[in-house]
Structures are given as structure tokens and as C-alpha cells.
Design a protein around this motif. Structure first.
Motif, PDB file in Angstrom:
ATOM      1  N   PHE A  51      75.511 -46.003  98.192  1.00  0.00           N
ATOM      2  CA  PHE A  51      74.598 -46.574  97.214  1.00  0.00           C
ATOM      3  C   PHE A  51      74.707 -45.808  95.891  1.00  0.00           C
ATOM      4  O   PHE A  51      74.539 -46.379  94.815  1.00  0.00           O
ATOM      5  CB  PHE A  51      73.176 -46.484  97.760  1.00  0.00           C
ATOM      6  CG  PHE A  51      72.128 -47.166  96.924  1.00  0.00           C
ATOM      7  CD1 PHE A  51      72.255 -48.487  96.548  1.00  0.00           C
ATOM      8  CD2 PHE A  51      70.989 -46.473  96.546  1.00  0.00           C
ATOM      9  CE1 PHE A  51      71.274 -49.112  95.790  1.00  0.00           C
ATOM     10  CE2 PHE A  51      70.006 -47.086  95.795  1.00  0.00           C
ATOM     11  CZ  PHE A  51      70.146 -48.406  95.414  1.00  0.00           C
ATOM     12  N   THR A  52      74.983 -44.521  95.991  1.00  0.00           N
ATOM     13  CA  THR A  52      75.127 -43.672  94.807  1.00  0.00           C
ATOM     14  C   THR A  52      76.404 -42.842  94.902  1.00  0.00           C
ATOM     15  O   THR A  52      76.805 -42.423  95.983  1.00  0.00           O
ATOM     16  CB  THR A  52      73.938 -42.711  94.653  1.00  0.00           C
ATOM     17  OG1 THR A  52      73.752 -41.994  95.884  1.00  0.00           O
ATOM     18  CG2 THR A  52      72.665 -43.454  94.313  1.00  0.00           C
ATOM     19  N   HIS A  53      77.020 -42.604  93.734  1.00  0.00           N
ATOM     20  CA  HIS A  53      78.074 -41.596  93.648  1.00  0.00           C
ATOM     21  C   HIS A  53      77.462 -40.210  93.675  1.00  0.00           C
ATOM     22  O   HIS A  53      77.948 -39.304  94.365  1.00  0.00           O
ATOM     23  CB  HIS A  53      78.845 -41.745  92.329  1.00  0.00           C
ATOM     24  CG  HIS A  53      79.758 -42.916  92.268  1.00  0.00           C
ATOM     25  ND1 HIS A  53      80.810 -43.096  93.137  1.00  0.00           N
ATOM     26  CD2 HIS A  53      79.799 -43.971  91.420  1.00  0.00           C
ATOM     27  CE1 HIS A  53      81.464 -44.206  92.827  1.00  0.00           C
ATOM     28  NE2 HIS A  53      80.867 -44.751  91.791  1.00  0.00           N
ATOM     29  N   ASP A  54      76.415 -40.036  92.875  1.00  0.00           N
ATOM     30  CA  ASP A  54      75.771 -38.732  92.737  1.00  0.00           C
ATOM     31  C   ASP A  54      74.371 -38.937  92.188  1.00  0.00           C
ATOM     32  O   ASP A  54      73.986 -40.037  91.789  1.00  0.00           O
ATOM     33  CB  ASP A  54      76.592 -37.792  91.835  1.00  0.00           C
ATOM     34  CG  ASP A  54      77.033 -38.449  90.541  1.00  0.00           C
ATOM     35  OD1 ASP A  54      76.200 -39.149  89.913  1.00  0.00           O
ATOM     36  OD2 ASP A  54      78.202 -38.279  90.132  1.00  0.00           O
ATOM     37  N   VAL A  55      73.604 -37.853  92.191  1.00  0.00           N
ATOM     38  CA  VAL A  55      72.203 -37.894  91.772  1.00  0.00           C
ATOM     39  C   VAL A  55      71.935 -36.723  90.843  1.00  0.00           C
ATOM     40  O   VAL A  55      72.424 -35.610  91.079  1.00  0.00           O
ATOM     41  CB  VAL A  55      71.255 -37.821  92.997  1.00  0.00           C
ATOM     42  CG1 VAL A  55      69.802 -37.707  92.546  1.00  0.00           C
ATOM     43  CG2 VAL A  55      71.449 -39.026  93.904  1.00  0.00           C
ATOM     44  N   ARG A  56      71.164 -36.967  89.793  1.00  0.00           N
ATOM     45  CA  ARG A  56      70.664 -35.895  88.947  1.00  0.00           C
ATOM     46  C   ARG A  56      69.138 -35.921  88.999  1.00  0.00           C
ATOM     47  O   ARG A  56      68.521 -36.953  88.736  1.00  0.00           O
ATOM     48  CB  ARG A  56      71.125 -36.070  87.494  1.00  0.00           C
ATOM     49  CG  ARG A  56      72.624 -35.979  87.306  1.00  0.00           C
ATOM     50  CD  ARG A  56      73.161 -34.572  87.579  1.00  0.00           C
ATOM     51  NE  ARG A  56      74.603 -34.505  87.468  1.00  0.00           N
ATOM     52  CZ  ARG A  56      75.444 -34.609  88.500  1.00  0.00           C
ATOM     53  NH1 ARG A  56      74.972 -34.817  89.737  1.00  0.00           N
ATOM     54  NH2 ARG A  56      76.745 -34.520  88.312  1.00  0.00           N
ATOM     55  N   VAL A  57      68.549 -34.782  89.362  1.00  0.00           N
ATOM     56  CA  VAL A  57      67.094 -34.635  89.376  1.00  0.00           C
ATOM     57  C   VAL A  57      66.725 -33.625  88.300  1.00  0.00           C
ATOM     58  O   VAL A  57      67.147 -32.465  88.356  1.00  0.00           O
ATOM     59  CB  VAL A  57      66.578 -34.178  90.752  1.00  0.00           C
ATOM     60  CG1 VAL A  57      65.067 -33.937  90.697  1.00  0.00           C
ATOM     61  CG2 VAL A  57      66.908 -35.217  91.825  1.00  0.00           C
ATOM     62  N   ILE A  58      65.978 -34.068  87.314  1.00  0.00           N
ATOM     63  CA  ILE A  58      65.585 -33.229  86.182  1.00  0.00           C
ATOM     64  C   ILE A  58      64.070 -33.018  86.223  1.00  0.00           C
ATOM     65  O   ILE A  58      63.302 -33.974  86.388  1.00  0.00           O
ATOM     66  CB  ILE A  58      65.953 -33.883  84.830  1.00  0.00           C
ATOM     67  CG1 ILE A  58      67.424 -34.327  84.814  1.00  0.00           C
ATOM     68  CG2 ILE A  58      65.626 -32.944  83.675  1.00  0.00           C
ATOM     69  CD1 ILE A  58      68.416 -33.218  84.770  1.00  0.00           C
ATOM     70  N   ARG A  59      63.665 -31.768  86.079  1.00  0.00           N
ATOM     71  CA  ARG A  59      62.228 -31.424  86.052  1.00  0.00           C
ATOM     72  C   ARG A  59      61.847 -31.034  84.634  1.00  0.00           C
ATOM     73  O   ARG A  59      62.526 -30.239  83.987  1.00  0.00           O
ATOM     74  CB  ARG A  59      61.971 -30.271  87.015  1.00  0.00           C
ATOM     75  CG  ARG A  59      60.495 -29.954  87.227  1.00  0.00           C
ATOM     76  CD  ARG A  59      59.752 -31.087  87.926  1.00  0.00           C
ATOM     77  NE  ARG A  59      58.470 -30.612  88.424  1.00  0.00           N
ATOM     78  CZ  ARG A  59      57.337 -30.626  87.708  1.00  0.00           C
ATOM     79  NH1 ARG A  59      57.343 -31.080  86.472  1.00  0.00           N
ATOM     80  NH2 ARG A  59      56.208 -30.191  88.240  1.00  0.00           N
ATOM     81  N   LEU A  60      60.735 -31.632  84.156  1.00  0.00           N
ATOM     82  CA  LEU A  60      60.246 -31.407  82.801  1.00  0.00           C
ATOM     83  C   LEU A  60      58.802 -30.926  82.830  1.00  0.00           C
ATOM     84  O   LEU A  60      58.070 -31.163  83.802  1.00  0.00           O
ATOM     85  CB  LEU A  60      60.307 -32.715  81.991  1.00  0.00           C
ATOM     86  CG  LEU A  60      61.672 -33.402  81.815  1.00  0.00           C
ATOM     87  CD1 LEU A  60      61.496 -34.690  81.022  1.00  0.00           C
ATOM     88  CD2 LEU A  60      62.654 -32.481  81.117  1.00  0.00           C
ATOM     89  N   PRO A  61      58.339 -30.278  81.738  1.00  0.00           N
ATOM     90  CA  PRO A  61      56.919 -29.945  81.629  1.00  0.00           C
ATOM     91  C   PRO A  61      56.089 -31.225  81.491  1.00  0.00           C
ATOM     92  O   PRO A  61      56.615 -32.288  81.168  1.00  0.00           O
ATOM     93  CB  PRO A  61      56.850 -29.098  80.354  1.00  0.00           C
ATOM     94  CG  PRO A  61      58.030 -29.524  79.551  1.00  0.00           C
ATOM     95  CD  PRO A  61      59.109 -29.858  80.542  1.00  0.00           C
ATOM     96  N   ARG A  62      54.788 -31.117  81.719  1.00  0.00           N
ATOM     97  CA  ARG A  62      53.923 -32.300  81.688  1.00  0.00           C
ATOM     98  C   ARG A  62      52.519 -31.904  81.240  1.00  0.00           C
ATOM     99  O   ARG A  62      52.128 -30.740  81.299  1.00  0.00           O
ATOM    100  CB  ARG A  62      53.852 -32.957  83.071  1.00  0.00           C
ATOM    101  CG  ARG A  62      53.187 -32.074  84.125  1.00  0.00           C
ATOM    102  CD  ARG A  62      53.174 -32.684  85.515  1.00  0.00           C
ATOM    103  NE  ARG A  62      52.435 -31.830  86.445  1.00  0.00           N
ATOM    104  CZ  ARG A  62      51.126 -31.929  86.671  1.00  0.00           C
ATOM    105  NH1 ARG A  62      50.407 -32.859  86.050  1.00  0.00           N
ATOM    106  NH2 ARG A  62      50.521 -31.114  87.502  1.00  0.00           N
ATOM    107  N   HIS A  63      51.754 -32.896  80.796  1.00  0.00           N
ATOM    108  CA  HIS A  63      50.334 -32.719  80.547  1.00  0.00           C
ATOM    109  C   HIS A  63      49.631 -32.590  81.893  1.00  0.00           C
ATOM    110  O   HIS A  63      50.017 -33.231  82.876  1.00  0.00           O
ATOM    111  CB  HIS A  63      49.795 -33.924  79.768  1.00  0.00           C
ATOM    112  CG  HIS A  63      48.359 -33.799  79.361  1.00  0.00           C
ATOM    113  ND1 HIS A  63      47.315 -34.036  80.221  1.00  0.00           N
ATOM    114  CD2 HIS A  63      47.787 -33.474  78.162  1.00  0.00           C
ATOM    115  CE1 HIS A  63      46.163 -33.864  79.593  1.00  0.00           C
ATOM    116  NE2 HIS A  63      46.417 -33.518  78.335  1.00  0.00           N
TER     117      HIS A  63
END
Length: 533
Positions: free
Chosen positions: A291-303
Motif C-alpha cells: 500500500f505504501t513504499h515508505d512512511v514519514r512521520v513528522i512531529r510538530l509543536p502545538r497549542h
């Protein structure tokens, strides 16, 4: 607490291989102690023209290697291999520069970072747009941009403009670019979920991902490069990160966070999400592991009161390319010019496809299809009608006015598609399927009127289509999303407009096909391939 400024996206390196387009149009001027890179705006026109040309016909080497990996994986299903092989064949055709890899040659998007010491003396977006205009005018690409005249009246712009152009400021005296050609199928599979702190634990996050992965479906042409972004100072910041991450632009972020709030990749969750995608068994469009070649999971700051989560993909037409302008000249990312090296000498072994003669009365074709179960691979031969969103709306207007369903919709299968421009001497331009789900709302009414009894497109569909097919005896056949160039070269013999010529690429067409590949996805008994995944 001391003041700290943190670069939000500290990309640690750029290992992109670039090719030089020109040394012209750039020079360095001195103003006091400052070096100014003076860029003739013609450089912007040249760069965007070359970038949009290259990305329409070529792919990244890494992407092609991923397709080859599917063929070499003993755990890949026959359907995975069939899709990967077709996509590699398509790349071999597209690289010749006549037939673009996908018929939906997309919205042109430019993300740029302009150094404070770069001077153009012009409206940069205008010159970038001119380069985009040049490519779409000169090459066999499709005009897909619809402009509003009033709230409900729309027209095709006839140039594929406007483009989306976002220019940011940065330090230094270089000008950096990311160009994308984003088709409607993958753009429509970008999701924003407004969540809360309660999501941020292992059990909740895994449950959320397993559920939401199914929202993607197959209509955006997997295998995907998938991006999952958690957090963001705003919804807009989250989704912008999704797009850049899916394009590989953020691959060299750090892999841990800090008190400054830097964005980072979470490698552990990338591995876990990839495993979830494999376990879904959705596969490369028709079931399997890829279903996917690869995955990128990005974590960001939040309110503290918000937790936006974005999910999006770059599809099999992975059309992303970098560029830059420096004191040394104008450069664009080097895409793969020899995709044939990734194509095996022998095609994957598959069970023979069932040949279906479409040039018979519709009832005879339906009687033939009903003999075979879902998942059956077909080769279609004969006459097919082509119609998309606007044509369907026009036909519904006829029915609402008490007029009959056009005979061409009753006598032939309907292929949801819209072609790119036709190269000189060829019967067709790139002509792959569009997303089936957009036409779901019409199926019950059209089948009740004797039309749309056999539908051909890409992607999964709603239960209302399954129910309509069971009620009226219809079928939905799935075509591979992505290999539009090879379909035009090998499988489409003739194209003619038969209705609504004023609609351009949305006009109703009649095409003649030979050995056109398809699978039975939804049958006349209420069975649906995707419902079992």
C-alpha cells in the motif's frame, strides 16, 4: 528564561543530485560589504519551465528502485507485482518526453525560499508562472485548472494557470525551490483531523492510524509515499508539512525534539505505520503488501488546546523536483533518464486474463462478466465511452428535464477519464483512469435509466455503488491508476469526441481499446473487492 529562537524545520543536509541548466542570468554585485546575487527574472522562467517539463515525464531514481523492490520481494502478491511492473513500463514510455506519466498533469505548485541577498527586481511569481505556462503550452499536458466566473459558473483557464506559488524569506544569497505537479486524485486524499491530547498515547495513536489509513483508499494510485504529521501551530502549518514531507523535502530533519520546538521525524512510528499499512492488505491497488513504499512521520509543536493531525500522500506519479539558483548558475534536480534499467527482462508470471469483447449488445457483455468472481483480471477489447464529472452533471440535467439517457451511455461501458493532449501522429494522449468515487452519486439514477451498467475507473467506491450494481445488474471494473502513458501507447487505438465538445478534456469521447487491463471490483451480486480488505 532566556530567549531562544529555533529554526522550525532544521533540514540538516541536501544530498540532492542537481544538473546545471545555465550559467546565464545570474551575477554577483557588491553593495558595501554585502554580496548580492542579482538574478534576471528570465532565470525564474527558465527554471520553472525545465522543472515542470522534467517532472511531467521523469521520476526520481529512488522511486523507481522502490518499484523494482516490489518485483523482487517474494512476499509481494501477484497483484502487487502486476501494478509495479505496469508502473515501470509506464516510466519507460513517459521518459521519451511525448506522453506524460499521468494524464492528470496536475496543479503546478512552487514552494521557494529566497535569500535576503537575492535581488530580482520583479514579481517572482509572475515569472515562475510564465515558465509553467510555457511547458503546458509546448508539451502534451492537460489543462486541469477551472476558474470561477461566478459562484456557480466555471470555465477551464486554457493554460493550466493559476499555479500555487509560495515564496518564503531566508538568510543568504541563494534561491531554493520545490516544484510539484499535484493531480486531483492524490490532492483529494489529504486529510486534516482536529484531535486532542487524548490521542497522544501509544494505544490511541495506533488505533487512530489503523482506522484513518482506510480513508486513503486506492483512488490516489498507490503504492504511496505517505506522510503523517502530528501537531502544528495551525491547521495550515500542519497540512503544508504533510505536502512537503510526502515530497521527500523533509527527509533530513532531526530525529528528536528539543525545547525550541523543532520539527523532527519519528523513525520508530514510521516503521510502525509502515507495518500497519502492510497489514491492511490493501496493497498496490488490488490487494497485497505494498500500500505504501515508505512512511514519514513528522512531529510538530502545538497549542495546548489543539492537536491537528494531517495525513496525505505522494502517489505513483511521484512528481516532485527541487531547483536552486546560486552564484554558480541555475540548477534542477536530476531525475532518472534510464528507467528501463529497473524493468526485468521477463514480466512477472500471472494467471491468464479473461478476454472480454465489448462490441456486443450490453446484455451479452453483462452475461459474460457475471460468470467470474471479483478479483478476476480482464483484458477489454472494443468500444468504451469516456465521461467525467461535468459530463455526468450534464447527463443528469437531461434526465431531470425528462429526456432519455443517451444511447452511448446505455450501449457501452463508461470509462471515467480525461486525456492529456494528443502527440502528433498518435491516436491518444496519456489517458489513465480518474477517481471513481466522484461519480458515485450518479450511479443509482443512471443505472435505473439503463446507463453506466459497466463502469471503469480507479479506486474504491461507496456502498451505494455496490447496492446499485446488485439492484440493476451492473459492474464496476478497476483499472490501474498511474500508467497513463503506456495505456495511450499500447491499449487505446482510436479516440473521437461524441458529445459536449465545449467541455474540452471533460467532453464525452468514444474510444477503441485493445487488451485494456482491468479487474472485477464490484459485481452484480453485491460483492465488492475492497469490502473484504
Amino acid at each position: 528564561m532566556d530567549f531562544i529562537y529555533q529554526e522550525p524545520f532544521p533540514i540538516e543536509k541536501d544530498d540532492t543530485q542537481y544538473k546545471k541548466i545555465s550559467s546565464d542570468y545570474v551575477k554577483v554585485d557588491k553593495i558595501g560589504d554585502r554580496e548580492i546575487l542579482t538574478v534576471d527574472p528570465k532565470a525564474l522562467e527558465l527554471l520553472s519551465e525545465v522543472a515542470m517539463n522534467d517532472v511531467s515525464f521523469m521520476l526520481r531514481t529512488k522511486h523507481l528502485q522502490s518499484l523494482q523492490n516490489i518485483l523482487n520481494d517474494p512476499e509481494a502478491t501477484d497483484n502487487d507485482r502486476f501494478v509495479a511492473y505496469n508502473l515501470l513500463q509506464n516510466a519507460v514510455v513517459a521518459v521519451e518526453g511525448e506522453l506524460p506519466s499521468c494524464q492528470d498533469t496536475g496543479t503546478a505548485i512552487v514552494m521557494a525560499k529566497k535569500g535576503e541577498n537575492v535581488y530580482t527586481g520583479a514579481d517572482d511569481a509572475q515569472w515562475l508562472s510564465k515558465g509553467i505556462f510555457n511547458t503546458y503550452e509546448k508539451k502534451n499536458l492537460r489543462y486541469s485548472q477551472i476558474v470561477p466566473i461566478s459562484m456557480f459558473e466555471e470555465k477551464n483557464s486554457g493554460s493550466n494557470l493559476p499555479a500555487q506559488i509560495d515564496i518564503y524569506a531566508k538568510k543568504g544569497n541563494s534561491y531554493e525551490f520545490l516544484f510539484l505537479a499535484k493531480g486531483g486524485g492524490s490532492a483529494n486524499k489529504t486529510f486534516l483531523y482536529q484531535q486532542t491530547k487524548s490521542l497522544l498515547n501509544e494505544k490511541s495513536l495506533e488505533t487512530f492510524i489503523r482506522t484513518k489509513i482506510k480513508d486513503l483508499g486506492t483512488s490516489a494510485c498507490p503504492p504511496y509515499h505517505l506522510a503523517l504529521v502530528i501537531g502544528g501551530t495551525s491547521a495550515e502549518a500542519n497540512l503544508a508539512t504533510v505536502k512537503k514531507a510526502s515530497a521527500g523535502y523533509l527527509d533530513h530533519l532531526p530525529t528528536s525534539g528539543n525545547m525550541g520546538g523543532q520539527a523532527f521525524r519519528d523513525l520508530e512510528w514510521e516503521k510502525r505505520v509502515q507495518e500497519i499499512c502492510q497489514e491492511s492488505a490493501i496493497g498496490a491497488q488490488f490487494g497485497g503488501k505494498y500500500f505504501t513504499h515508505d512512511v514519514r512521520v513528522i512531529r510538530l509543536p502545538r497549542h495546548a488546546a489543539s492537536c491537528p493531525v494531517g495525513l496525505g500522500v505522494s502517489c505513483s506519479a511521484d512528481r516532485n523536483i527541487k531547483g536552486k539558483i546560486t552564484k554558480d548558475g541555475i540548477f534542477v534536480e536530476q531525475l532518472e533518464t534510464n528507467p528501463k534499467q529497473f524493468l526485468p527482462d521477463v514480466a512477472p508470471h500471472l494467471q491468464p486474463a479473461v478476454e472480454i469483447d465489448l462490441d456486443r449488445p450490453m446484455q451479452e457483455v453483462l452475461a459474460e462478466l457475471t460468470k467470474y468472481p471479483i478479483k478476476t483480471r480482464l483484458k477489454l477489447n472494443g468500444t468504451v465511452i469516456v465521461a467525467r464529472d461535468i459530463a455526468h452533471a450534464k447527463i443528469k440535467e437531461l434526465l431531470d428535464a425528462g429526456k432519455p439517457m443517451p444511447d452511448y451511455f446505455k450501449n457501452h461501458p463508461v470509462y471515467y477519464a480525461g486525456p492529456a493532449k494528443t502527440p502528433e501522429g498518435m491516436p491518444s494522449g496519456s489517458f489513465g483512469p480518474t477517481t471513481a468515487g466522484r461519480m458515485d452519486v450518479y450511479v443509482d439514477e443512471f443505472q435505473a435509466a439503463g446507463g453506466s451498467m459497466i463502469m471503469l475507473a480507479k479506486g474504491n467506491r461507496s456502498k451505494q455503488v455496490t447496492d446499485a450494481c446488485a439492484k440493476y445488474g451492473g459492474f464496476y471494473l478497476g483499472s490501474i491508476g498511474g500508467p497513463a502513458a503506456i495505456l495511450a501507447q499500447e491499449n487505446i487505438l482510436k479516440v473521437e469526441v461524441v458529445d459536449f465538445p465545449e467541455l474540452g478534456m471533460e467532453a464525452v469521447r468514444k474510444i477503441t481499446v485493445k487488451d485494456f487491463p482491468a479487474f472485477i471490483i464490484t459485481d452484480d451480486k453485491g460483492n465488492d473487492f475492497f469490502a473484504n480488505l
